[in-house]
Design an enzyme around this catalytic site. Structure first.
Site, PDB file in Angstrom:
ATOM      1  N   SER A 253      51.353  37.740  45.162  1.00 54.39           N
ATOM      2  CA  SER A 253      49.892  37.787  45.264  1.00 54.39           C
ATOM      3  C   SER A 253      49.306  37.684  43.866  1.00 54.39           C
ATOM      4  CB  SER A 253      49.469  39.112  45.880  1.00 54.39           C
ATOM      5  OG  SER A 253      49.820  40.156  44.996  1.00 54.39           O
ATOM      6  N   LYS A 254      48.000  37.600  43.819  1.00 52.94           N
ATOM      7  CA  LYS A 254      47.319  37.482  42.539  1.00 52.94           C
ATOM      8  C   LYS A 254      47.657  38.679  41.646  1.00 52.94           C
ATOM      9  CE  LYS A 254      43.281  35.821  40.386  1.00 52.94           C
ATOM     10  NZ  LYS A 254      43.938  35.210  39.270  1.00 52.94           N
ATOM     11  N   ARG A 255      47.785  39.839  42.305  1.00 54.07           N
ATOM     12  CA  ARG A 255      48.071  41.044  41.534  1.00 54.07           C
ATOM     13  C   ARG A 255      49.492  41.000  40.956  1.00 54.07           C
ATOM     14  NH1 ARG A 255      48.796  46.438  42.176  1.00 54.07           N
ATOM     15  NH2 ARG A 255      49.775  46.207  44.200  1.00 54.07           N
TER      16      ARG A 255
END
Ligand code: GLU
Length: 489
Positions: A253-255
């Protein structure tokens, strides 16, 4: 003579280059280098709404920053161009004409709503969604009728009714039983080609020998294999590289690492660290060695050592690699990078004496993992106000400590610069401490607290010259004042 290796990296320019795409590009680059082959960059820009030249240029810039050059591509050209799908319409038209001629495709008049309803019904029955093939059976009269009613057909490829094997260099033989794959669209009603079709025409026209790509494309591969066969074009070899997962083993994910490469660049990661780290996501050298330059990787890379199990992206590990590469840089170069990072960051415009950045770089390297850590270190040295805890005030209130600080203050305020310079060496500080019966921790701890307010940090003999006499004097004066107050409370 062995066939010349030709591989391609084929991004859709619909956004920035992310870690996953960069890893795919890297594996293609390494495979080409290892085999004396050619790397083609192809812009898969058929999605007119989402594609842009800006994205194409930014992807190219990020690849160059990583050091991954290519031999043929949109700007550099080459014998198999053009290298943008939007510029290859005539090739697609030829292949479509051939598919029509051999009756491997048929017009499909289904509307998106009809297809959606079909899918929903299949789902309700617990079936895997698959086009029913109902337009395959239309008669010429029915087709004319639908067209007269204003329906514009797509062209669908009729999947052969046999099982398909994908021979994959990483995953082995992958079997797709007959009847599991529905007929798929090759040309949309607006006459634009679909990915599965264009990719086959391009890979074949560009004489690609090895298709190395993310394994999310594996389900597309049997469709592409069927198309290669229908067009009687030689099949390339396939290699689907493993997925990259987040540390919690969920989708990236982006995180967790699914970040644009440009973000890493802006944050002060070094390209060699990223390249090294990305190479180890889904490939291993076969031993415990961890550090490789791009050139070394290019000599060692092989698809036999690529893994089919998912790789896990760990940003902490990437930072660790980055710290390693920063520390390995010769001091003058590291100092220049640190200075640039500090000057780039707002508010870090420091007046520095000759040689300050080199002394700074030598002193803080253990505390810097990425260049964006540098401004924090500079700010800590520059700050006029530092925070002391009340405990610190009490700790500094003992008589010998206050006397020692008072003497250091006097030396720092002295007009004779050599007196301050003399005392801040390790031996100088020791000798000063001895006068007040302070040594080891009971000497260095209060000193550090007095000039920084914190318990840990750069070694004092490095720290004090970096702060400089005037700032050391101001900080000691203020800590003496506070510790007086602390004592009275
Ligand atoms: N344009 C596709 C993508 O960006 C490339 C797929 C392929 O390599 O075949 O995912």
């Amino acid at each position: 003579m062995p066939e010349l290796v030709r591989v391609r990296f084929a991004p859709s320019p619909t956004g920035a280059l992310h870690t996953g795409g960069a890893r795919t590009a890297l594996f293609n680059y390494l495979f080409a280098k290892r085999n004396g082959g050619t790397l083609v960059l192809r812009s898969e820009d058929t999605d007119a709404e989402r594609s842009s030249r800006e994205h194409e240029a930014s992807i190219a810039a990020d690849l160059r920053w990583l050091g991954l050059g290519w031999d043929e591509g949109p700007e550099v050209g080459g014998p198999y161009g053009p290298y943008r799908q939007t510029e290859r319409q005539d090739r697609y038209a030829l292949a479509i004409a051939r598919l029509v001629e051999i009756e491997a495709v048929y017009p499909c008049y289904c509307t998106p709503e009809e297809l959606e309803a079909e899918r929903a019904a299949q789902e309700r029955r617990g079936e895997a969604p698959k086009y029913s093939g109902k337009c395959r059976a239309l008669t010429a009269v029915q087709r004319t009728g639908l067209e007269a009613a204003g329906r514009v057909p797509a062209l669908r490829f009729a999947m052969p009714a046999r099982e398909i094997y994908v021979e994959d260099l990483i995953r082995g033989s992958v079997h797709f039983p007959a009847g599991t794959l529905g007929d798929f669209i090759v040309l949309r009603p607006n006459k634009t080609p679909t990915y599965n079709f264009a990719v086959v025409v391009d890979d074949s026209d560009m004489a690609i020998t090895h298709v190395i790509r993310a394994d999310e494309h594996l389900p597309n591969t049997p469709r592409q294999v069927a198309l290669f066969e229908a067009l009687e074009r030689p099949l390339p070899l396939f290699a689907h590289v493993s997925m990259i997962l987040a540390p919690d083993h969920r989708k990236l994910s982006k995180r967790h690492g699914a970040r644009p490469i440009a973000e890493y660049r802006e944050e002060g990661f070094l390209p060699e660290a990223l390249v090294n780290y990305l190479a180890l996501l889904g490939w291993s050298p076969g031993d415990d060695r961890e550090f490789f330059t791009l050139e070394e990787l290019a000599q060692m890379f092989s698809l036999e050592r690529a893994s089919k199990s998912p790789a896990v992206f760990d940003e902490g590990k990437l930072r660790w690699f980055n710290a390693h590469y920063l520390r390995a840089k010769p001091l003058p170069e590291r100092a220049e990078l640190f200075e640039q990072a500090a000057r780039d960051a707002a508010g870090a415009s420091m007046q520095a004496d000759e040689g300050w950045w080199q002394r700074f770089a030598a002193a803080v390297s253990d505390h810097v993992e990425v260049l964006s850590d540098v401004p924090r270190e500079v700010a800590a040295l520059q700050a006029e106000e530092i925070s002391w805890s009340p405990d610190t005030d009490v700790e500094l209130a003992s008589a010998p400590v206050r006397e020692l600080l008072a003497e250091l203050l006097a030396l720092a305020q002295s007009d004779r610069k050599d007196r301050f310079a003399g005392v801040v060496s390790k031996d100088g500080l020791k000798a000063l401490g001895e006068k007040y019966g302070l040594k080891g921790r009971s000497l260095f701890r209060p000193l550090r607290l007095a000039v920084t307010g914190s318990e840990h940090g750069i070694e004092l003999p490095l720290l004090l010259p970096l702060l400089g006499a005037p700032r050391v004097a101001r900080r000691i004066a203020s800590s003496l004042q506070r510790s007086t107050t602390g004592r009275r409370e």
